[in-house]
Design an enzyme around this catalytic site. Structure first.
Site, PDB file in Angstrom:
ATOM      1  CG  ASN A 241      -1.982   1.088   1.144  1.00 46.09           C
ATOM      2  OD1 ASN A 241      -1.883   1.994   0.336  1.00 46.09           O
ATOM      3  ND2 ASN A 241      -2.966   1.020   2.018  1.00 46.09           N
ATOM      4  CG  ASP A 242       1.644   3.145   3.744  1.00 40.47           C
ATOM      5  OD1 ASP A 242       0.550   3.626   3.389  1.00 40.47           O
ATOM      6  OD2 ASP A 242       1.879   2.765   4.902  1.00 40.47           O
ATOM      7  CB  VAL A 243       5.960   0.717  -0.998  1.00 44.83           C
ATOM      8  CG1 VAL A 243       6.552   0.500   0.369  1.00 44.83           C
ATOM      9  CG2 VAL A 243       5.174  -0.498  -1.460  1.00 44.83           C
TER      10      VAL A 243
ATOM     11  CB  ALA B 122       1.705   5.927   6.194  1.00 45.09           C
TER      12      ALA B 122
END
Lengths: 91, 459
Positions: B385-387, B426
């Protein structure tokens, strides 16, 4: 061994470590960690001396604990590293 | 048989050289297995030679320790699943720290004296104990015995500060006024608490940094124990391991665009304004089906798969490999894009995919794969997700602004396999999910991939 030679070894080994490790590709970072766990089991040599010293119960108990923990790292570390590395193949 | 100290030291030198060659072997997948064997040989030499040392008078305790430790180590190494590798590494880091503490304590109670030996003893106990208890907390979090999020209380940083200063004061006292065992045990207790409190507030996605850092600590503790004993093998090996862990820590921090202090004290950068997830997602998220994804894949020439921690959770590595095989059998090219902090430890995804017999030359790191997304027909994001969050690139007010990401949104079509629109670690919404070229495939990662494969084979 006197302190200054010990310190020399320590500092040079850190530089050597940095040079070596920066060349390890990200794909092998997990085996690198388990492999370094295994070699940090070198504390085993100190543990063997403490455990076999016959210098009293407390020392023997501490030595025994150190031998067990260091051996887990040595055997577990090398075996699991070998198991992982054997899976890295190119087709 | 007894041998002189010179021969023992030479054997330690040979062992150290074999360790260096062993790590050198790890710089290429081809030579890595041999490297590991070289290092193991070095360890064997060091251990056998030590057993011949004249100060060893009895072997009962040694044999018992070797048998018990060897059995535990072998069982752990054989039984552990590749998805649980971060837990095993956390445990081994902890045991390494524990061994150094036990060793330093044994030296202390044998009457270590002198400023250098006593300071080194103190440092070995401090660093080793922090490594031991910190690693146990990391293990508990990874194994989900403890809450994976941040655990803390008001004033925690101040307590940590007191414990750290108290530990240093205890070491200084030990050096100036040797012989007070209460101070020694006080140091052990303070360091144990410090290890617990340092790792408890660190949440799931920051685990790669913590594990790498504890790896480094375990090496430094071994090195300190080497100073206590005047043992060159321990000093050299410990500093090699310490350097290794530090470099990995640095790589992980850089990949998250966060400083080490920032990770250690469990703070995320402050966001400028609160971002409303609904506003980003409202009416723009397109839900897809395995059949639709299969149809798009039928005409794709180049497909990139982006794995994240969700892949490990769903044990979907074999299913992903099957899908890749199916796509390749139709003549398309498949590669894998691995973000440095994907998963819970450095290289976690690579090991999982290697287990599923994915060829290692298809596993591409971020810098190599990023320029290729524009020529990629389909990207399949699974459990990451965040990456992949474009806010890191575009939104200056975002807490993750500046973090290097995989530019998957540049591809023609992005398929995101995910249970729901819930945010990643995050805590941010991901505008990628609402882009015109993104299709969301909601469901269990493994099942979704299996369904796509089936649809592709039938189609």
């Amino acid at each position: 061994m006197d302190f200054v030679s010990q310190l020399t070894l320590f500092v040079l080994a850190i530089f050597l470590g940095v040079e070596l490790i920066t060349k390890v590709p990200p794909t092998l970072h997990t085996p690198l960690m388990s492999g370094t766990n295994a070699i940090s089991g070198i504390t085993l040599v100190g543990a063997l001396l403490a455990a076999g010293h016959g210098a009293g119960l407390l020392i023997n108990v501490l030595g025994f604990i150190a031998v067990v923990l260091a051996t887990i790292n040595v055997i577990g570390g090398f075996m699991v590293t070998n198991r992982m590395l054997a899976m890295f193949k190119r087709k | 048989m007894q041998i002189s100290q010179n021969w023992i030291d030479i054997a330690y030198l040979v062992a150290s050289v074999l360790f260096v060659l062993g790590i050198k072997g790890l710089t290429k997948p081809k030579t890595a297995v041999r490297g590991n064997l070289l290092a193991a040989t070095g360890m064997g030499i060091a251990a056998v030679i030590t057993l011949l040392h004249h100060s060893i008078v009895s072997y009962e305790v040694i044999i018992a320790g070797l048998l018990i430790g060897g059995a535990i180590g072998a069982v752990l190494a054989i039984k552990v699943q590749m998805t649980s590798m971060p837990q095993l590494i956390a445990l081994l880091n902890g045991f390494g720290g524990g061994a150094s503490v036990a060793l330093a304590a044994a030296e202390y109670f044998q009457g270590a004296s002198g400023t250098i030996a006593l300071s080194a003893t103190g440092l070995a106990v401090l660093i080793g104990t922090v490594t031991l208890t910190g690693s146990l907390v990391a293990f508990g979090k990874l194994q989900e015995l403890l809450d994976g999020g941040s655990i803390g209380f008001p004033g925690m940083k101040f307590v940590n500060f007191l414990l750290f200063v108290g530990s240093l004061a205890a070491i200084v006292y030990m050096v100036i006024n040797p012989g007070n065992d209460m101070v020694f045990w006080g140091l052990v207790i303070a360091a144990a608490l410090l290890g617990l409190l340092l790792v408890l507030p660190i949440g799931g996605a920051d685990m790669p940094v913590v594990i790498a850092l504890l790896n480094s600590y375990s090496g430094i503790a071994a090195s300190a124990a080497g100073f206590v004993m005047g043992n060159s093998a321990l000093i050299i090996t410990g500093s090699l391991v310490g350097a290794s862990g530090l470099i990995l820590t640095q790589i992980m921090c850089k990949a998250m665009n966060r400083s080490l202090t920032n990770v250690l004290f469990g703070v995320m950068a402050e966001g400028g304004e609160t971002i409303d997830a609904d506003e980003i997602y409202q009416g723009k998220v397109k839900s897809s089906s395995p059949d639709e994804v299969a149809m798009i894949l039928e005409t794709a020439q180049r497909v990139v798969i982006v794995p994240g921690f969700g892949l490990a959770m769903a044990q979907a590595q074999h299913a992903v490999r099957d899908l890749a095989d199916t796509i390749e059998a139709r003549g398309a090219e498949v590669e894998y894009a691995i973000h440095p902090v994907a998963g819970r430890m450095p290289g976690h995804m690579n090991v999982l995919l290697a287990e599923a017999e994915v060829s290692y030359d298809k596993l591409k790191d971020m810098d190599t794969i990023n320029p290729t997304f524009e020529q990629t027909d389909v990207v399949i994001v699974i459990g990451a997700n965040d990456v992949t969050n474009p806010m890191a690139r575009e939104d200056k007010g975002s807490p993750i602004y500046g973090m290097p990401i995989l530019n998957v949104d540049k591809a023609r079509t992005v398929v995101v396999v995910k249970r729901s629109l819930s945010p990643g670690f995050a805590g941010l919404p991901n505008p990628l999910f609402a882009k015109d070229n993104t299709l969301m495939l909601f469901g269990d990662g493994k099942q979704a991939i299996l369904d796509i494969t089936t649809a592709l084979k039938e189609g």
